[in-house]
Structures are given as C-alpha cells and as structure tokens.
Design a protein around this motif. Structure first.
Motif, mmCIF file in Angstrom:
data_model
loop_
_atom_site.group_PDB
_atom_site.id
_atom_site.type_symbol
_atom_site.label_atom_id
_atom_site.label_comp_id
_atom_site.label_asym_id
_atom_site.label_seq_id
_atom_site.Cartn_x
_atom_site.Cartn_y
_atom_site.Cartn_z
ATOM 1 N N UNK A 191 91.617 25.278 -36.802
ATOM 2 C CA UNK A 191 91.596 26.659 -37.287
ATOM 3 C C UNK A 191 91.010 26.809 -38.695
ATOM 4 N N UNK A 192 89.900 26.141 -38.943
ATOM 5 C CA UNK A 192 89.300 26.210 -40.271
ATOM 6 C C UNK A 192 88.882 27.629 -40.643
ATOM 7 N N UNK A 193 88.421 28.406 -39.662
ATOM 8 C CA UNK A 193 88.012 29.784 -39.936
ATOM 9 C C UNK A 193 89.199 30.598 -40.456
ATOM 10 N N UNK A 194 90.351 30.443 -39.815
ATOM 11 C CA UNK A 194 91.546 31.172 -40.243
ATOM 12 C C UNK A 194 92.055 30.667 -41.586
ATOM 13 N N UNK A 195 92.062 29.361 -41.758
ATOM 14 C CA UNK A 195 92.475 28.799 -43.053
ATOM 15 C C UNK A 195 91.609 29.362 -44.179
ATOM 16 N N UNK A 196 90.313 29.501 -43.918
ATOM 17 C CA UNK A 196 89.415 30.032 -44.949
ATOM 18 C C UNK A 196 89.809 31.433 -45.375
ATOM 19 N N UNK A 197 90.141 32.282 -44.403
ATOM 20 C CA UNK A 197 90.582 33.642 -44.734
ATOM 21 C C UNK A 197 91.887 33.621 -45.516
ATOM 22 N N UNK A 198 92.847 32.843 -45.050
ATOM 23 C CA UNK A 198 94.159 32.824 -45.693
ATOM 24 C C UNK A 198 94.088 32.306 -47.119
ATOM 25 N N UNK A 199 93.258 31.312 -47.366
ATOM 26 C CA UNK A 199 93.131 30.769 -48.719
ATOM 27 C C UNK A 199 92.353 31.708 -49.635
ATOM 28 N N UNK A 200 91.592 32.649 -49.044
ATOM 29 C CA UNK A 200 90.867 33.647 -49.839
ATOM 30 C C UNK A 200 91.743 34.855 -50.139
ATOM 31 N N UNK A 201 92.421 35.354 -49.107
ATOM 32 C CA UNK A 201 93.206 36.583 -49.251
ATOM 33 C C UNK A 201 94.622 36.310 -49.742
ATOM 34 N N UNK A 202 95.084 35.086 -49.588
ATOM 35 C CA UNK A 202 96.435 34.724 -50.008
ATOM 36 C C UNK A 202 96.420 33.571 -50.987
ATOM 37 N N UNK A 203 97.581 32.990 -51.183
ATOM 38 C CA UNK A 203 97.733 31.847 -52.090
ATOM 39 C C UNK A 203 98.349 30.688 -51.325
ATOM 40 N N UNK A 204 97.644 29.563 -51.324
ATOM 41 C CA UNK A 204 98.140 28.387 -50.642
ATOM 42 C C UNK A 204 98.956 27.510 -51.584
ATOM 43 N N UNK A 205 99.954 26.835 -51.027
ATOM 44 C CA UNK A 205 100.767 25.890 -51.789
ATOM 45 C C UNK A 205 100.861 24.599 -50.979
ATOM 46 N N UNK A 206 100.823 23.482 -51.671
ATOM 47 C CA UNK A 206 100.878 22.228 -50.951
ATOM 48 C C UNK A 206 101.353 21.071 -51.809
ATOM 49 N N UNK A 207 101.600 19.968 -51.130
ATOM 50 C CA UNK A 207 102.016 18.724 -51.775
ATOM 51 C C UNK A 207 101.027 17.645 -51.362
ATOM 52 N N UNK A 208 100.429 16.986 -52.333
ATOM 53 C CA UNK A 208 99.467 15.926 -52.062
ATOM 54 C C UNK A 208 100.163 14.645 -51.632
#
Length: 288
Positions: free
Chosen positions: A34-51
């Motif tokens: 779902x890279x297309x959806x991830x791209x939208x979400x990371x543009x319109x929203x804020x992503x959080x993660x742990x490396x």
C-alpha cells in the motif's frame, strides 16, 4: 555495543523518506504494501515510528488531524503496526500511549480490527459503531436511479469542501484537495446544478478503493458507486457504515462480498461529529 532494549528506543516522526520502510512493515505483518496510501497519509497526516537497530521499523502509525490548523477538533489514528519479530512485547501499547499523550485533549478516532480492539479499550477508546469491508467485481443493475453524476472539476472544489465539512463534521481541506492527484476517479452527483454528493476511487494494489463516499441519500450513494465501477476493470473495495443497511444489501446483490468488520472507536468524544446519514464510506479507515 549492547543492543538497546525496545523500551529505550525513541519514538520519532516519520517522513516520506520512510515510505518504503512503512510499506515493508505492512508486508511483514501480512498486509499489502500500500505504498500509494502510505504516501497520502504521510503527506496529509503525521507518521510516528520506532527504528529497529537492525534496520527498518519496529513500529509505525499515522495521525491525521482535522479542523483548524494548530487547534484540531479531532484526529484519526491509523496504520498501527508492529513488526512480527517484535510483536506481543508492548510496543503497540507504548506507541499508542505516546499518541494519546501527544494529542492531549484532542478527541481521537480509529477503526479497530478484532485483534486490536482490546488494546484500544485498555487505553480508553470506546466502540461507537462498525464498518463492513466489501470487495468484489461490481455487476451493474438494470434500474436507473435518475441521479446524475459526472467527473468533478476544479470549479466544483469549493462546493465539495463545504458539503464535506458539513457531513464529516470538521474541515479536511488538506485531505480533500489531494484527491484529484491521489484518485483515479473523482465524481460528483448533482441535482438542479447543486452538488448533493461526491466520491472517489483510488488504486490500492489490485483493487480500486471507493472512498470517501458522501451522498444526500442511499440512491445518490448508489449512483456514485455504480458510476465509479463503470470506469474500471478492477475489483472494488470499500468500507461501509453498517447502519447503511440498504446500500450494503444493494452492493452485495451486485457482486461485492463481505470481507471483514472493523469497530469504529472514539476517545474523548461519545461519537463521531457530522452527519452519519450522509457519510457512507471513509476515504480510508486509516484516516477516519
């Protein structure tokens, strides 16, 4: 050097540079990339993660805020994922607690799978509704609805935004204005020159996802869904509020099959704002 414990790994904001790692994490858990959806979400929203010290991400999620900039009226949490090798070690709980703390008094919503629901209930989320996921090849019916639909134009955008805020219950201009580039199809329904509904269909792996679907009534929603199906050879997928029993029955009679149910959950508000009677399907469950 010793490997740091998972509880010591910092939570950071994700950017578009993390898109491939987010897609890898989805794939790791058996979800589509779902890279297309991830791209939208990371543009319109804020992503959080742990490396992960060994590469990639231990965990990730996205928060999409709605309402006035800097003072959101509520936020949608989605794509909460923990790598399989780190599952059942409290990582998802830690990430969600971070989000809840970070958002402060801002109400939250999310769509929970049956497996995820206990964690969210533990954190104070309440189930306030359900959505049914449908997927399949749409077979057109023979009865015309009489509701005219057409491709949306740039001139329609102000009317679409007004309708969307009224029905959704919050301003999401930053999301809706991305639809023309994100979606393969973006259509409106109108009556006497007035827009009474709109919908989009966007590519997601081997399907076309129908969403958002905003309409004056069930008949209008049917016209929009049928018009989107008419212009693609791919199977359709959508998530419909279970209270829209008539639309669900109609879609199932035309080839869409039930796949799963998600619980619609809220935190800090008793139910979602807006008018559920005209809100048939979300853009994506990850964005509320």
């Amino acid at each position: 050097m010793p490997t740091p414990s998972l509880s010591d790994l910092p939570i950071r904001r994700l950017t578009h540079r993390d898109l491939a790692a987010c897609a890898d994490l989805s794939e790791d858990r058996g979800w589509p990339r779902e890279e297309h959806k991830w791209g939208l979400l990371l543009s319109a929203g804020t992503g959080y993660g742990i490396d992960d010290p060994d590469g990639g991400l231990v965990s990730a999620c996205v928060v999409t805020e709605y309402g006035p900039y800097g003072n959101p009226s509520f936020g949608a949490v989605g794509m909460v994922l923990v790598a399989e090798r780190h599952a059942r070690r409290g990582i998802g709980r830690r990430l969600m607690r971070h989000i809840v703390s970070l958002m402060g008094t801002t109400p939250l919503t999310l769509h929970a799978t049956p497996n995820g629901r206990p964690l969210y209930e533990e954190l104070g989320f309440k189930a306030t509704g359900r959505a049914e996921m449908l997927r399949g090849c749409f077979t057109p019916g023979v009865t015309a609805t009489g509701v005219a639909t057409r491709a949306a134009t740039a001139e329609d955008l102000p009317s679409i935004l007004r309708l969307d805020e009224e029905v959704f219950g919050a301003d999401r201009t930053h999301v809706i204005t991305r639809l023309p580039a994100f979606a393969d199809q973006f259509r409106v329904a109108e009556e006497a020159g007035r827009i009474i509904g709109y919908a989009a269909a966007w590519p997601n792996m081997d399907t076309q996802v129908v969403g958002p679907l905003i309409a004056r009534d069930t008949t209008t929603a049917q016209s929009l869904l049928a018009s989107l199906a008419d212009s693609t050879d791919r199977p359709l997928r959508t998530d419909i509020d279970v209270r829209h029993e008539e639309l669900l029955a109609w879609a199932k009679a035309r080839g869409l099959e039930p796949i799963a149910f998600n619980s619609v959950m809220t935190y800090g508000i008793p139910e979602l704002p807006g008018d559920w009677r005209r809100r048939f399907a979300p853009l994506t469950v990850a964005a509320g």
